[in-house]
Design a protein around this motif. Sequence first.
Motif, PDB file in Angstrom:
ATOM      1  N   ALA A  13     -11.552  -9.149   0.562  1.00 34.59           N
ATOM      2  CA  ALA A  13     -10.178  -8.645   0.691  1.00 34.59           C
ATOM      3  C   ALA A  13      -9.387  -8.882  -0.595  1.00 34.59           C
ATOM      4  O   ALA A  13      -8.626  -8.013  -1.040  1.00 34.59           O
ATOM      5  N   VAL A  16     -10.607  -6.368  -3.246  1.00 36.84           N
ATOM      6  CA  VAL A  16     -10.041  -5.040  -2.968  1.00 36.84           C
ATOM      7  C   VAL A  16      -8.584  -4.993  -3.403  1.00 36.84           C
ATOM      8  O   VAL A  16      -8.143  -4.051  -4.069  1.00 36.84           O
ATOM      9  N   ALA A  17      -7.829  -6.033  -3.049  1.00 37.44           N
ATOM     10  CA  ALA A  17      -6.409  -6.068  -3.403  1.00 37.44           C
ATOM     11  C   ALA A  17      -6.212  -6.117  -4.917  1.00 37.44           C
ATOM     12  O   ALA A  17      -5.399  -5.370  -5.475  1.00 37.44           O
ATOM     13  N   GLY A  39      -4.472  -6.228   1.544  1.00 33.63           N
ATOM     14  CA  GLY A  39      -5.633  -6.982   1.076  1.00 33.63           C
ATOM     15  C   GLY A  39      -5.318  -8.446   0.830  1.00 33.63           C
ATOM     16  O   GLY A  39      -6.066  -9.336   1.242  1.00 33.63           O
TER      17      GLY A  39
END
Length: 110
Positions: A13, A16-17, A39
């Motif tokens: 996460a 992705v962020a 994210g």
Amino acid sequence: MKSWLFLGIAIVAEVVATSGLKASEGFTRLWPSLLVIAGYAIAFYFLSITLKEIPVGLAYAIWAGLGIVLVTFIGWLIYGQTLDAASVIGMALIITGVAVINLFSKATVH
């Protein structure tokens, strides 16, 4: 074992962020900006759960090390950033460090 799964979710996460930050263009584009916010929220939630069982120093070392390598790979794959020999060697050392911590440290939770 669930703690390691939660740490993996937190790392993915966060990657992705962080990767979405470039696409958000300084939070001027709505969808990439929402992806970044979501994210990071997911990442920090799952990291907080992880820290109930995995020591903070260990969890953060793995989080940071794998995050650096994965974000660099995405930068190369998606954004066309170049990697020179020094950056590849450095990332190999990071991966080696994470492996050493997990395999040999008495601070790990197996």
